[in-house]
Structure formats: structure tokens, C-alpha cells
Design an enzyme around this catalytic site. Sequence first.
Site, mmCIF file in Angstrom:
data_model
loop_
_atom_site.group_PDB
_atom_site.id
_atom_site.type_symbol
_atom_site.label_atom_id
_atom_site.label_comp_id
_atom_site.label_asym_id
_atom_site.label_seq_id
_atom_site.Cartn_x
_atom_site.Cartn_y
_atom_site.Cartn_z
ATOM 1 N N LEU A 45 0.800 -1.182 0.104
ATOM 2 C CA LEU A 45 -0.150 -0.144 0.008
ATOM 3 C C LEU A 45 0.919 1.227 -0.082
ATOM 4 C CD1 LEU A 45 -2.645 -0.994 2.799
ATOM 5 C CD2 LEU A 45 -3.134 -0.682 0.508
ATOM 6 N N ASP A 46 0.567 2.190 -0.692
ATOM 7 C CA ASP A 46 1.542 3.524 -0.884
ATOM 8 C C ASP A 46 1.170 4.181 0.513
ATOM 9 O OD1 ASP A 46 2.022 3.021 -3.483
ATOM 10 O OD2 ASP A 46 0.187 4.256 -4.209
#
Length: 298
Positions: A45-46
Amino acid sequence: MSKNTRRHVHGVFLLNKPLGISSNAALQKVRWLYRAHKAGHTGALDPLATGLLPICLGEATKFSHYLLDASKRYQTTITLGHSTTTGDIEGEVFEQADIPTLNEDMIQQVLSQFTGDILQIPPMYSALKKDGRPLYELARQGIEIDRPARPITIYKIELLGFNENSLTLDVTCSKGTYIRVLGEDIAKALGTYGHLTYLHRVQTGHFELNPQMTIEYLESLQESERDALLLPAFAPVQDLPRLELAEERVKYFRNGQESNVDFPETEAVLVFFSGLCLGLAKVNQYGRLIPQRVLNLA
């Protein structure tokens, strides 16, 4: 964390990743809290994204690729009117356009265009590589290269809400889907530009987010209490059929050797003995049990 403090701990922790840190930073924090020898996550996930990040510890890492390949479900907000260089709030304003007057019928018609099997061009700001270099490194230098479109599947898009300049969606999609790109493409289909201002993962495969499972919550627990939160090492593939192995066959399996079993031909089966998962195998047409992933849970 010095090596002599690490321990052999096996299982899956369903982390609710916080805003503002990378998936690797979250992974390392969970690994440190568990004092685990080995750990891996199952789909990055960013930093601006939050939500479900399954962390595999110890022998559970042997099954992590099953979650990398699994479908994902997100809740996301697309802010309309301008795009950014990164497709999200971290980038600089790139293109701007007026926002048409939105109504639900118009939005639903556009969303229907993005449901099913579609092609998507990966973003420059991604970890995909060109000649060994991540695309995001090239993007930061202002270099853009052609990226071939890739097939993905959007299983479902639900409109959760909208106002004059944003949409909030619930999206279930296949692996390899970039929600940032989906947001940009939806905005363009609405006749404007857009970028993500919120991204929250709520499901990976059969795992669903428990909002309580934060790093802060882990920090508040004793080690035995943390261990009690772990799902079994085989949890990523818990829905596979199961085979109870005869005691005299156990040693063969643990040594990675084939043996005969009375079980239908299958590409994947979980092998158990006395309630303990020994690993993953396949059974060929001749009734031979062929080990694929052997667990060492000692």
C-alpha cells in the site's frame, strides 16, 4: 533488533496500516514487535493508503504469493477538477478542467464502463521496472516511457456517495489493478480530470479488515497476547481441500519426498497430521502426493 533476540514465530497478522508510512516500514515494525526471524507483506500500500496489509511471519511467508495474487477491495475518494503527476495527493497539479454537473445516473453509466475485464495502462509512478530500473525513478527525472496496457478485472464498483467535486467508491478488483489509474480514467470518462485523495483497503482475498489491529494496539500488548492474534501459517490458503496423512507417510512428506495416498487428483491440497499442518502438496493422476511447500513449525 539484534539477531539473538529474534525467535521463530509463524502466522499471519492482519494489520490496519496507518497513513503516512510505507508498507515496508509497517512490515518492519510488526516484525520487530513479534521479534520474528522472517516476515513479508502481501501487496504493498502506498504511504497515503491505509487499511488491510496482511503480514506473514515465519513459515507463513511460504504462502504469501497466494495473497499477492488474490482479489482486493478498496474504498476510495476521487477528487475531480485536476489531475496530479502521481495520480494522488502527493503529486503536483498536472492538468485542470471544469467539472460537469454530476448526477447519479450519469455517474453509474460511467462506472458501468469500467466493470468487468478491461485494459489498464500502469502509471509511471509505480514499482514496475524498465531495464532493471523502477518506473518511479524515471518519473522523478521527468522521463516518461510507453507502458503496454495490461488486462485487469473490476469485479464490482459501488457508488458510496458524491458531491459537486468528488466521488467515493467501493471497488473490488483483481491483482495488478492501480486504483489511482482507475480514478483518473473514471474522471476522464466524466469529462474532467481527477486524482485520489483517499484510499483504504478493506479486503484481501478472504481476509477482511479489523480496524482494531493497529501498530499501536500491538504495542499495548504483552508478547503472548500478540501471539494469540496470529492466524495460522496456512491461513492464506485455508480454503483449500485438506488431506489427513497417515503417520507412516509423514517422514516422507517432511523430507520433500513423494508417497502414495488415497486422494483424488488435485493441484493443491493442505496436508495435515494430528491437527498440525505439514504443508501444501499436489496429488497426481497416479495417486502420488508431491510436496510443494513443506512447513517447519518447530
